[in-house]
Scaffold this motif. Structure first.
Motif, PDB file in Angstrom:
ATOM      1  N   ALA A 271       0.873  -1.291   0.170  1.00  8.48           N
ATOM      2  CA  ALA A 271      -0.120   0.034   0.077  1.00  8.48           C
ATOM      3  C   ALA A 271       0.813   1.280   0.030  1.00  8.48           C
ATOM      4  CB  ALA A 271      -0.912  -0.038   1.202  1.00  8.48           C
ATOM      5  N   VAL A 272       1.788   1.329   0.815  1.00  8.36           N
ATOM      6  CA  VAL A 272       2.778   2.332   1.104  1.00  8.36           C
ATOM      7  C   VAL A 272       3.504   2.510  -0.474  1.00  8.36           C
ATOM      8  CG1 VAL A 272       4.922   3.338   1.916  1.00  8.36           C
ATOM      9  CG2 VAL A 272       3.058   2.443   3.321  1.00  8.36           C
ATOM     10  N   ILE A 273       4.065   1.323  -1.155  1.00  9.95           N
ATOM     11  CA  ILE A 273       4.674   1.534  -2.339  1.00  9.95           C
ATOM     12  C   ILE A 273       3.607   2.059  -3.313  1.00  9.95           C
ATOM     13  CG2 ILE A 273       5.655   0.123  -4.258  1.00  9.95           C
ATOM     14  CD1 ILE A 273       6.782  -1.738  -2.011  1.00  9.95           C
ATOM     15  N   THR A 274       2.378   1.454  -3.342  1.00 11.16           N
ATOM     16  CA  THR A 274       1.485   1.863  -4.165  1.00 11.16           C
ATOM     17  C   THR A 274       1.169   3.589  -4.007  1.00 11.16           C
ATOM     18  OG1 THR A 274       0.206  -0.040  -4.297  1.00 11.16           O
ATOM     19  CG2 THR A 274      -1.023   1.941  -4.958  1.00 11.16           C
ATOM     20  N   LEU A 275       1.208   4.319  -2.871  1.00  6.23           N
ATOM     21  CA  LEU A 275       0.904   5.387  -2.774  1.00  6.23           C
ATOM     22  C   LEU A 275       2.299   6.306  -3.221  1.00  6.23           C
ATOM     23  CD1 LEU A 275      -0.660   5.659   0.502  1.00  6.23           C
ATOM     24  CD2 LEU A 275      -1.924   6.093  -1.498  1.00  6.23           C
ATOM     25  N   LEU A 276       3.503   5.833  -3.033  1.00  6.40           N
ATOM     26  CA  LEU A 276       4.861   6.528  -3.556  1.00  6.40           C
ATOM     27  C   LEU A 276       4.770   6.545  -5.058  1.00  6.40           C
ATOM     28  CD1 LEU A 276       7.066   4.975  -0.781  1.00  6.40           C
ATOM     29  CD2 LEU A 276       6.519   7.385  -1.035  1.00  6.40           C
ATOM     30  N   VAL A 277       4.344   5.366  -5.591  1.00 10.33           N
ATOM     31  CA  VAL A 277       4.416   5.297  -7.300  1.00 10.33           C
ATOM     32  C   VAL A 277       3.529   6.323  -7.471  1.00 10.33           C
ATOM     33  CG1 VAL A 277       3.967   4.040  -9.180  1.00 10.33           C
ATOM     34  CG2 VAL A 277       5.179   3.049  -7.245  1.00 10.33           C
ATOM     35  N   GLY A 278       2.371   6.547  -7.098  1.00 14.04           N
ATOM     36  CA  GLY A 278       1.233   7.486  -7.145  1.00 14.04           C
ATOM     37  C   GLY A 278       1.692   8.818  -7.248  1.00 14.04           C
ATOM     38  N   SER A 279       2.703   9.155  -5.842  1.00 14.03           N
ATOM     39  CA  SER A 279       3.211  10.564  -5.751  1.00 14.03           C
ATOM     40  C   SER A 279       4.210  10.737  -6.765  1.00 14.03           C
ATOM     41  CB  SER A 279       3.699  10.714  -4.481  1.00 14.03           C
ATOM     42  OG  SER A 279       4.899   9.729  -4.339  1.00 14.03           O
ATOM     43  N   LEU A 280       5.081   9.738  -7.180  1.00  9.35           N
ATOM     44  CA  LEU A 280       6.030  10.017  -8.235  1.00  9.35           C
ATOM     45  C   LEU A 280       5.487  10.364  -9.655  1.00  9.35           C
ATOM     46  CD1 LEU A 280       9.089   9.632  -9.129  1.00  9.35           C
ATOM     47  CD2 LEU A 280       8.478   7.364  -9.490  1.00  9.35           C
ATOM     48  N   VAL A 281       4.320   9.491  -9.872  1.00 14.50           N
ATOM     49  CA  VAL A 281       3.647   9.829 -11.209  1.00 14.50           C
ATOM     50  C   VAL A 281       3.017  11.230 -11.352  1.00 14.50           C
ATOM     51  CG1 VAL A 281       1.743   9.145 -12.889  1.00 14.50           C
ATOM     52  CG2 VAL A 281       3.170   7.341 -11.859  1.00 14.50           C
ATOM     53  N   SER A 282       2.502  11.632  -9.906  1.00 18.56           N
ATOM     54  CA  SER A 282       1.642  12.790  -9.933  1.00 18.56           C
ATOM     55  C   SER A 282       2.622  14.116 -10.012  1.00 18.56           C
ATOM     56  CB  SER A 282       0.789  12.921  -8.589  1.00 18.56           C
ATOM     57  OG  SER A 282       1.694  12.816  -7.496  1.00 18.56           O
ATOM     58  N   LEU A 283       4.021  13.814  -9.864  1.00 13.91           N
ATOM     59  CA  LEU A 283       4.676  14.856  -9.963  1.00 13.91           C
ATOM     60  C   LEU A 283       4.450  15.900 -11.118  1.00 13.91           C
ATOM     61  CD1 LEU A 283       8.345  13.526  -8.779  1.00 13.91           C
ATOM     62  CD2 LEU A 283       6.921  15.374  -7.639  1.00 13.91           C
ATOM     63  N   THR A 284       4.249  15.144 -12.223  1.00 13.87           N
ATOM     64  CA  THR A 284       3.922  15.680 -13.418  1.00 13.87           C
ATOM     65  C   THR A 284       2.707  16.797 -13.342  1.00 13.87           C
ATOM     66  OG1 THR A 284       4.650  13.957 -14.698  1.00 13.87           O
ATOM     67  CG2 THR A 284       3.438  15.677 -15.867  1.00 13.87           C
ATOM     68  N   ILE A 285       1.823  16.083 -12.914  1.00 15.56           N
ATOM     69  CA  ILE A 285       0.638  17.036 -12.723  1.00 15.56           C
ATOM     70  C   ILE A 285       0.732  17.981 -11.860  1.00 15.56           C
ATOM     71  CG2 ILE A 285      -1.950  16.930 -11.854  1.00 15.56           C
ATOM     72  CD1 ILE A 285      -1.637  16.029 -14.636  1.00 15.56           C
ATOM     73  N   GLY A 286       1.316  17.697 -10.723  1.00 14.69           N
ATOM     74  CA  GLY A 286       1.640  18.822  -9.534  1.00 14.69           C
ATOM     75  C   GLY A 286       2.770  19.948 -10.051  1.00 14.69           C
ATOM     76  N   THR A 287       3.523  19.509 -11.026  1.00 14.07           N
ATOM     77  CA  THR A 287       4.332  20.613 -11.294  1.00 14.07           C
ATOM     78  C   THR A 287       3.707  21.543 -12.246  1.00 14.07           C
ATOM     79  OG1 THR A 287       6.342  19.099 -11.510  1.00 14.07           O
ATOM     80  CG2 THR A 287       6.483  20.951 -12.911  1.00 14.07           C
ATOM     81  N   VAL A 288       2.822  21.052 -12.988  1.00 12.47           N
ATOM     82  CA  VAL A 288       1.796  21.947 -14.050  1.00 12.47           C
ATOM     83  C   VAL A 288       1.086  22.603 -13.277  1.00 12.47           C
ATOM     84  CG1 VAL A 288       0.408  21.989 -15.870  1.00 12.47           C
ATOM     85  CG2 VAL A 288       2.280  20.323 -16.092  1.00 12.47           C
ATOM     86  N   LYS A 289       0.234  22.108 -12.406  1.00 13.13           N
ATOM     87  CA  LYS A 289      -0.888  22.800 -11.724  1.00 13.13           C
ATOM     88  C   LYS A 289      -0.253  23.602 -10.487  1.00 13.13           C
ATOM     89  CE  LYS A 289      -5.341  21.688  -9.586  1.00 13.13           C
ATOM     90  NZ  LYS A 289      -6.200  20.559  -9.230  1.00 13.13           N
ATOM     91  N   ARG A 290       0.857  23.288  -9.919  1.00 14.07           N
ATOM     92  CA  ARG A 290       1.032  24.289  -8.726  1.00 14.07           C
ATOM     93  C   ARG A 290       2.410  24.794  -8.903  1.00 14.07           C
ATOM     94  NH1 ARG A 290      -1.842  19.893  -6.599  1.00 14.07           N
ATOM     95  NH2 ARG A 290       0.160  18.555  -6.674  1.00 14.07           N
ATOM     96  N   SER A 291       3.520  24.176  -9.149  1.00 11.88           N
ATOM     97  CA  SER A 291       4.822  24.332  -9.037  1.00 11.88           C
ATOM     98  C   SER A 291       5.166  25.440 -10.247  1.00 11.88           C
ATOM     99  CB  SER A 291       5.756  23.347  -9.253  1.00 11.88           C
ATOM    100  OG  SER A 291       5.664  22.371  -8.167  1.00 11.88           O
ATOM    101  N   ILE A 292       4.897  25.175 -11.486  1.00 10.23           N
ATOM    102  CA  ILE A 292       5.015  26.076 -12.414  1.00 10.23           C
ATOM    103  C   ILE A 292       4.570  27.694 -12.058  1.00 10.23           C
ATOM    104  CG2 ILE A 292       4.893  26.848 -14.847  1.00 10.23           C
ATOM    105  CD1 ILE A 292       5.283  24.093 -15.680  1.00 10.23           C
ATOM    106  N   PRO A 293       3.148  27.745 -11.848  1.00 10.54           N
ATOM    107  CA  PRO A 293       2.585  28.905 -11.795  1.00 10.54           C
ATOM    108  C   PRO A 293       3.335  29.729 -10.225  1.00 10.54           C
ATOM    109  CG  PRO A 293       0.929  27.358 -11.972  1.00 10.54           C
ATOM    110  CD  PRO A 293       2.001  26.670 -11.940  1.00 10.54           C
TER     111      PRO A 293
END
Length: 328
Positions: A271-293
């Protein structure tokens, strides 16, 4: 589909206003701290962070402020850079050191009160511990980088210290007015960038179905197909794939999705690995939605890009390390 105007008014504008207020608070606090000599007092505590990294002690004030507000802490760093106390290299290292202290704020506002109850004590503490370790490791990299790359650096601390004893005889009103003028001047350079970039990003996200149509046009009707090989490589069951997909959009929903699977379908480590993989994949969305602006708004496109690249690369690297630890 939302109209462009509704996207701007309902999503972009509130975010811009909130971040502008927090940045204004950070810059205002930094200026007031200088006006009243508080930077020197707080820096006595922060120097235990800044001395090993060869940073000026005033930076410790911004680092510690991250435990209260990450945006305010960044606002302080931006003010120090704007004043000439920090060059680009020193600012980047200070940003990296900030990571763990920013996590501490989220620990008390999100990870502890939200994620741990959703995931349960066993999985929740493991996942939060993993995130804490990732953030701490990144901050330690910043300290190490500063100790090597900033060795022998000299700083013009006069930009954050009163130039003459006459400054001490100013009234409280004059000092507050000076801080207010400095804050407004800084916001005039930041807010237009925030507004433009956030508007573009939220409009693009509102039209994201066109991206999915484009993916389907090349024969990929189910994006989960792209993640199945990754899950298989890590030894995760197929049930982990939907969790990773949901985490891509919203980490909290990902935690809610994985919680019922713990014990029957997924072990606590899986379960922890699954959430970590999800957070790794979500770096893309997070970068576009939050980090870049956010980063472009504070630093501008050129330096903001450097901050984003450093942050994303370090996060991705240490998330992979954490996944490896749980797989071992």
């Amino acid at each position: 589909m939302q109209s462009i105007l509704s996207v701007l008014l309902e999503e972009a504008l509130p975010r811009v206003l909130m971040i502008s207020l927090l940045i204004g608070a950070g810059v205002g606090l930094a200026t007031l701290a200088v006006e009243y000599g508080l930077v020197t007092v707080i820096a006595r505590v922060g120097r235990y962070l800044t001395e090993p990294a060869n940073l000026p002690p005033e930076v410790g004030t911004a680092v510690l402020t991250n435990t209260v507000s990450v945006t305010a802490g960044y606002g302080m760093l931006a003010e120090f850079r704007e004043d000439g106390l920090l060059d680009d290299r020193a600012t980047l290292i200070a940003v990296v050191i900030n990571t763990f202290f920013g996590f501490l704020q989220h620990l008390f506002t999100y990870y502890g009160p939200v994620l741990v109850p959703i995931l349960g004590l066993q999985v929740g503490l493991r996942y939060v511990g993993a995130r804490a370790g990732i953030s701490l490791a990144i901050s330690l990299v910043g300290l190490l980088a500063g100790s090597v790359l900033l060795r022998g650096s000299e700083y013009d601390r006069g930009v954050v210290e009163p130039e003459t004893p006459d400054a001490d005889v100013r009234t409280h009103r004059e000092k507050i007015r000076t801080a207010g003028e400095s804050t407004l001047e800084r916001l005039r350079s930041i807010v237009p960038r925030l507004t433009i970039v956030y508007s573009l990003v939220f409009v693009a996200l509102a039209r994201s179905e066109r991206i999915l149509d484009g993916i389907a046009a090349v024969g990929i009707d189910d994006p989960g197909m792209l993640l199945e090989p990754v899950a298989g490589l890590l030894g995760l069951p197929g049930a982990a794939v939907p969790v990773i997909l949901v985490s891509l959009v919203d980490p909290t929903t990902g935690a809610i999705t994985v919680a019922p699977l713990i014990g029957d379908v997924l072990t606590p480590d899986e379960a922890v690995i699954t959430l970590l993989v999800g957070s790794l994949v979500s770096l893309t969305i997070g970068t576009v939605k939050r980090s870049i602006p956010f980063q472009f708004g504070i630093w501008g496109a050129k330096f903001g890009t450097k901050v984003i690249v450093v942050n994303v690369c370090l996060k991705a690297a240490f998330i992979l390390v954490a996944i490896g630890v749980f797989l071992a």
